[in-house]
Design a protein around this motif. Structure first.
Motif, PDB file in Angstrom:
ATOM      1  N   GLU A  22      11.937  21.908 -21.106  1.00 37.03           N
ATOM      2  CA  GLU A  22      13.375  22.056 -21.254  1.00 37.03           C
ATOM      3  C   GLU A  22      14.037  21.776 -19.920  1.00 37.03           C
ATOM      4  O   GLU A  22      13.392  21.837 -18.864  1.00 37.03           O
ATOM      5  CB  GLU A  22      13.739  23.451 -21.762  1.00 37.03           C
ATOM      6  N   ALA A  23      15.304  21.464 -19.973  1.00 39.15           N
ATOM      7  CA  ALA A  23      16.044  21.134 -18.754  1.00 39.15           C
ATOM      8  C   ALA A  23      16.098  22.323 -17.810  1.00 39.15           C
ATOM      9  O   ALA A  23      16.166  23.482 -18.237  1.00 39.15           O
ATOM     10  CB  ALA A  23      17.454  20.679 -19.110  1.00 39.15           C
TER      11      ALA A  23
ATOM     12  N   ALA B 140      12.726  20.320 -14.411  1.00 35.59           N
ATOM     13  CA  ALA B 140      12.181  20.462 -15.761  1.00 35.59           C
ATOM     14  C   ALA B 140      11.340  21.727 -15.792  1.00 35.59           C
ATOM     15  O   ALA B 140      10.576  21.985 -14.855  1.00 35.59           O
ATOM     16  CB  ALA B 140      11.344  19.250 -16.144  1.00 35.59           C
ATOM     17  N   ARG B 141      11.501  22.492 -16.837  1.00 33.24           N
ATOM     18  CA  ARG B 141      10.709  23.708 -16.997  1.00 33.24           C
ATOM     19  C   ARG B 141       9.673  23.460 -18.094  1.00 33.24           C
ATOM     20  O   ARG B 141       9.995  23.362 -19.270  1.00 33.24           O
ATOM     21  CB  ARG B 141      11.612  24.894 -17.368  1.00 33.24           C
TER      22      ARG B 141
ATOM     23  N   SER C 236       5.417  21.850 -23.758  1.00 32.81           N
ATOM     24  CA  SER C 236       6.836  21.716 -24.087  1.00 32.81           C
ATOM     25  C   SER C 236       7.639  21.693 -22.796  1.00 32.81           C
ATOM     26  O   SER C 236       7.148  22.080 -21.727  1.00 32.81           O
ATOM     27  CB  SER C 236       7.303  22.867 -24.982  1.00 32.81           C
TER      28      SER C 236
ATOM     29  N   LEU D 213      13.237  13.604 -21.443  1.00 31.12           N
ATOM     30  CA  LEU D 213      14.185  14.594 -20.939  1.00 31.12           C
ATOM     31  C   LEU D 213      15.189  13.970 -19.974  1.00 31.12           C
ATOM     32  O   LEU D 213      16.391  14.276 -20.015  1.00 31.12           O
ATOM     33  CB  LEU D 213      13.418  15.725 -20.240  1.00 31.12           C
TER      34      LEU D 213
END
Length: 238
Positions: free
Chosen positions: A8-9, A50-51, A6, A81
Motif C-alpha cells: 500500500e502507499a 511503499a508499505r 501485498s 503502485l
C-alpha cells in the motif's frame, strides 16, 4: 500455498512479516523485497514509499527461490503502485541485480537457464506444462553457500531441456552429505513412482512430478501420514 505479498502507499519503504516461517527473517534494508523496491525507485527517480506486508508460507533457505519470488513480486507490485510506464526502468531491467533466480521469477514460466541461470530461454508447448508437482522439505535450513563449498567442482556437462527426465542436480550429493535427511525425502518420493524425483536447487526441498493429480495426492497423503513433521505442498507446473 506460496508466500503472499501485498503493498500500500506510504511515505517511506517498509516491510512487515508474518506467517509460519516469519521467525528470524529481517524486515530491514537487507531484505530482498526492500532492496528490490529501493532499486526500482532509484532508477526511476521515485521519492514515494511503499508499505509491504509478507505472509511467509514457504520454508527459508529451502532451495525453491522463495526469497527471489518475493523480490519479483515486490518489483511487480511497486511498478503498479508507482504507475511506472513502459518507457521507464522495468522489473526485468533490474531483476538480475537482485540474484540469478529473480529474472526467472519475473517471467514466471517454464524456462531453461544457462550461464549462472540468468540467461533464460522460454520453453513453449512443452510436455511439462500442467503436470502435477509435489514439494517436500524435511524442515532443515540448507543455505546455498555451504552446499557449494561441499561440491567437488567437477563439470559433468551441459543439460538438455528436451531430456528433462534424464536431468540431474550436481548439488544433490554435497547437500545430502551435509544433510542426510534429504536422501530420506528422495527415497520416499521415489517409492511413489513419479516420472522424476530430484532435489530442488541447493536443497533441502525435493520435488516429484507425477502423471496425474490422483497419484500426486496419494503420495502427499502417504508422506504426510508417515512424516507429519515434513513440509509439503501440492502444485502443478505452469
Amino acid at each position: 500455498d506460496g508466500d503472499r505479498l501485498s503493498v500500500e502507499a506510504a511515505d517511506a519503504l517498509s516491510l512487515t512479516i508474518a506467517g509460519r516461517f516469519a521467525d528470524g527473517l529481517s524486515a530491514g534494508s537487507d531484505n530482498l523485497i526492500i532492496r528490490a523496491a529501493a532499486i526500482l525507485a532509484e532508477r526511476n527517480g521515485i521519492s514515494a514509499g511503499a508499505r509491504f506486508h509478507l505472509e511467509k508460507r514457504l520454508p527459508v533457505a529451502a532451495g525453491i527461490g522463495g526469497g527471489s519470488a518475493d523480490a519479483a513480486a515486490a518489483l511487480r507490485l511497486a511498478t503498479r503502485l508507482w504507475n511506472i510506464d513502459l518507457d521507464s526502468t522495468r522489473p526485468s531491467d533490474v531483476a538480475a541485480e537482485l540474484g540469478a533466480d529473480v529474472p526467472a521469477c519475473i517471467i514466471s514460466q517454464t524456462c531453461f537457464g544457462t550461464g549462472v541461470g540468468d540467461q533464460l530461454h522460454r520453453i513453449d508447448g512443452n510436455e511439462l506444462a500442467g503436470l502435477p508437482l509435489l514439494l517436500v522439505n524435511p524442515l532443515i535450513a540448507c543455505p546455498t553457500g555451504p552446499v557449494f563449498q561441499a561440491w567437488n567442482g567437477f563439470d559433468l556437462g551441459p543439460l538438455d531441456p528436451e531430456s528433462w527426465v534424464a536431468g540431474r542436480n550436481d548439488l544433490e550429493l554435497p547437500a545430502i552429505t551435509l544433510h542426510p535427511e534429504i536422501a530420506d525425502v528422495l527415497a520416499c518420493l521415489r517409492e511413489m513412482q513419479p516420472r522424476i524425483a530430484r532435489m530442488s536447487g541447493s536443497g533441502a526441498t525435493c520435488f516429484a512430478i507425477f502423471e496425474s493429480s490422483s497419484r500426486r495426492d496419494a503420495a502427499l497423503r502417504q508422506i504426510s501420514t508417515a512424516c507429519p513433521d515434513w513440509w509439503t505442498m501440492a502444485s502443478s507446473i505452469r
